[in-house]
Design a protein around this motif. Sequence first.
Motif, PDB file in Angstrom:
ATOM      1  N   ILE A   7      15.637  -9.542  -4.757  1.00 55.52           N
ATOM      2  CA  ILE A   7      14.298  -9.004  -5.001  1.00 55.52           C
ATOM      3  C   ILE A   7      13.755  -8.420  -3.706  1.00 55.52           C
ATOM      4  N   CYS A   8      13.276  -7.187  -3.788  1.00 56.70           N
ATOM      5  CA  CYS A   8      12.763  -6.491  -2.610  1.00 56.70           C
ATOM      6  C   CYS A   8      11.337  -6.034  -2.856  1.00 56.70           C
ATOM      7  N   ALA A   9      10.473  -6.285  -1.896  1.00 55.70           N
ATOM      8  CA  ALA A   9       9.114  -5.728  -1.947  1.00 55.70           C
ATOM      9  C   ALA A   9       9.118  -4.393  -1.223  1.00 55.70           C
ATOM     10  N   THR A  10       8.638  -3.362  -1.899  1.00 62.93           N
ATOM     11  CA  THR A  10       8.474  -2.054  -1.262  1.00 62.93           C
ATOM     12  C   THR A  10       6.997  -1.844  -0.959  1.00 62.93           C
ATOM     13  N   VAL A  11       6.703  -1.371   0.238  1.00 66.61           N
ATOM     14  CA  VAL A  11       5.327  -1.117   0.652  1.00 66.61           C
ATOM     15  C   VAL A  11       5.185   0.375   0.932  1.00 66.61           C
ATOM     16  N   GLU A  12       4.447   1.080   0.090  1.00 67.21           N
ATOM     17  CA  GLU A  12       4.260   2.515   0.264  1.00 67.21           C
ATOM     18  C   GLU A  12       3.261   2.775   1.394  1.00 67.21           C
ATOM     19  N   ALA A  13       3.663   3.577   2.354  1.00 66.85           N
ATOM     20  CA  ALA A  13       2.791   3.812   3.514  1.00 66.85           C
ATOM     21  C   ALA A  13       3.039   5.191   4.090  1.00 66.85           C
ATOM     22  N   ARG A  14       1.950   5.905   4.385  1.00 64.76           N
ATOM     23  CA  ARG A  14       2.044   7.199   5.072  1.00 64.76           C
ATOM     24  C   ARG A  14       0.759   7.427   5.858  1.00 64.76           C
ATOM     25  N   MET A  15       0.829   8.347   6.808  1.00 69.67           N
ATOM     26  CA  MET A  15      -0.301   8.598   7.703  1.00 69.67           C
ATOM     27  C   MET A  15      -1.244   9.664   7.176  1.00 69.67           C
ATOM     28  N   THR A  16      -0.821  10.452   6.182  1.00 70.32           N
ATOM     29  CA  THR A  16      -1.570  11.646   5.792  1.00 70.32           C
ATOM     30  C   THR A  16      -2.408  11.444   4.537  1.00 70.32           C
ATOM     31  N   SER A  17      -2.966  10.276   4.360  1.00 68.87           N
ATOM     32  CA  SER A  17      -3.883  10.046   3.247  1.00 68.87           C
ATOM     33  C   SER A  17      -5.047  11.030   3.319  1.00 68.87           C
ATOM     34  N   SER A  18      -5.389  11.652   2.192  1.00 69.80           N
ATOM     35  CA  SER A  18      -6.423  12.690   2.197  1.00 69.80           C
ATOM     36  C   SER A  18      -7.809  12.137   2.504  1.00 69.80           C
ATOM     37  N   LYS A  31      -4.308  -6.535  14.666  1.00 71.45           N
ATOM     38  CA  LYS A  31      -3.066  -6.065  14.043  1.00 71.45           C
ATOM     39  C   LYS A  31      -3.388  -4.960  13.044  1.00 71.45           C
ATOM     40  N   THR A  32      -2.421  -4.082  12.820  1.00 69.90           N
ATOM     41  CA  THR A  32      -2.651  -3.005  11.874  1.00 69.90           C
ATOM     42  C   THR A  32      -2.640  -3.529  10.437  1.00 69.90           C
ATOM     43  N   ALA A  33      -3.240  -2.755   9.556  1.00 68.13           N
ATOM     44  CA  ALA A  33      -3.242  -3.115   8.137  1.00 68.13           C
ATOM     45  C   ALA A  33      -1.819  -3.305   7.631  1.00 68.13           C
ATOM     46  N   LEU A  34      -0.918  -2.400   8.019  1.00 71.40           N
ATOM     47  CA  LEU A  34       0.465  -2.480   7.553  1.00 71.40           C
ATOM     48  C   LEU A  34       1.154  -3.737   8.058  1.00 71.40           C
ATOM     49  N   GLN A  35       0.918  -4.100   9.304  1.00 72.42           N
ATOM     50  CA  GLN A  35       1.527  -5.316   9.836  1.00 72.42           C
ATOM     51  C   GLN A  35       1.025  -6.545   9.087  1.00 72.42           C
ATOM     52  N   HIS A  36      -0.254  -6.583   8.775  1.00 71.73           N
ATOM     53  CA  HIS A  36      -0.786  -7.700   7.992  1.00 71.73           C
ATOM     54  C   HIS A  36      -0.108  -7.780   6.628  1.00 71.73           C
ATOM     55  N   ILE A  37       0.050  -6.629   5.964  1.00 70.15           N
ATOM     56  CA  ILE A  37       0.687  -6.623   4.637  1.00 70.15           C
ATOM     57  C   ILE A  37       2.101  -7.185   4.727  1.00 70.15           C
ATOM     58  N   VAL A  38       2.866  -6.690   5.702  1.00 72.22           N
ATOM     59  CA  VAL A  38       4.253  -7.131   5.868  1.00 72.22           C
ATOM     60  C   VAL A  38       4.312  -8.628   6.162  1.00 72.22           C
ATOM     61  N   GLU A  39       3.475  -9.092   7.074  1.00 72.24           N
ATOM     62  CA  GLU A  39       3.487 -10.511   7.439  1.00 72.24           C
ATOM     63  C   GLU A  39       3.100 -11.388   6.259  1.00 72.24           C
ATOM     64  N   ARG A  40       2.143 -10.940   5.466  1.00 69.20           N
ATOM     65  CA  ARG A  40       1.712 -11.737   4.320  1.00 69.20           C
ATOM     66  C   ARG A  40       2.819 -11.790   3.262  1.00 69.20           C
ATOM     67  N   LEU A  41       3.507 -10.683   3.055  1.00 71.70           N
ATOM     68  CA  LEU A  41       4.589 -10.661   2.066  1.00 71.70           C
ATOM     69  C   LEU A  41       5.781 -11.495   2.518  1.00 71.70           C
ATOM     70  N   LYS A  42       6.045 -11.515   3.817  1.00 72.18           N
ATOM     71  CA  LYS A  42       7.216 -12.239   4.315  1.00 72.18           C
ATOM     72  C   LYS A  42       7.077 -13.757   4.194  1.00 72.18           C
ATOM     73  N   ARG A  43       5.896 -14.215   3.831  1.00 73.42           N
ATOM     74  CA  ARG A  43       5.721 -15.644   3.583  1.00 73.42           C
ATOM     75  C   ARG A  43       6.225 -16.049   2.192  1.00 73.42           C
TER      76      ARG A  43
END
Length: 262
Positions: A7-18, A31-43
């Motif tokens: 089972i893999c969690a995919t996190v959609e992320a890009r810099m060019t949000s309108s 910490k960045t939002a993305l780092q928080h998401i990754v750290e929370r999922l890795k638990r």
Amino acid sequence: MYNNCKICATVEARMTSSRLPGKVLMNFCGKTALQHIVERLKRSKYLDEVVVATTTNKEDEPIIKLCQQIGCKYYRGSEDDVLLRVLEAAKSMQAEYIVEITGDCPVIDWRHVDKLIEMFFSGEYAYASNTIERSFPRGFDTQIFPVTVLEEVNMVTRNPVDHEHVSIYIYTNPEKYKLLNWGASEEMNHPEFEITLDTKEDYEFIKQIYEILYPQNPDFSAEDVVKLLLHYPEITKTLERTHRKDPFKQQKEWEEKHGKTV
């Protein structure tokens, strides 16, 4: 592994949000939002991999650098065809099941991920989520489905809305796919709360949540967030001017013009 499957969690992320460019690298308590998401999922007890699904655009180089710094897997694919990007990201990890997470959910709760995985494997489901019938607050959105189902969807629909919103074709075709909706408990039944990072107002709102909860407990739960918002309703006032996109309306408009994919 859960149930002998990867089972893999995919996190959609890009810099060019309108609406809020660079939002995934915005700072919350150092910490960045993305780092928080990754750290929370890795638990999670059941996720075998977490992979950031970003694009081939040079603007997304900072996302790659962050992934390298924090030791997170990443995949670079199409900017517009998010469905294909997520599919390819999961396949690059040899995943059999995808837990799809978007990069605008900095308070995502790994406990919800694990609960939904358990529910999904309790029956012969093609898709499970806590969003088919909205009862949880936005921002805790979690969904799981087999890679094979997304491969099929990628082949059968040409609707660009389906390819932008990844799983929308699955849960809007219940006659084709066996769906499971996880409804919120009374405590968590607050669909009026929107805790997603799309605007400057959202950033100020979520920043307050982090500044209150994170120093006390970096692994704060979805329940902690809801209790906070109920106790301090003034925190939500900054969101009154926020307007969200309606993918269901977009999907229907395309189908009316081009015909529904069968």
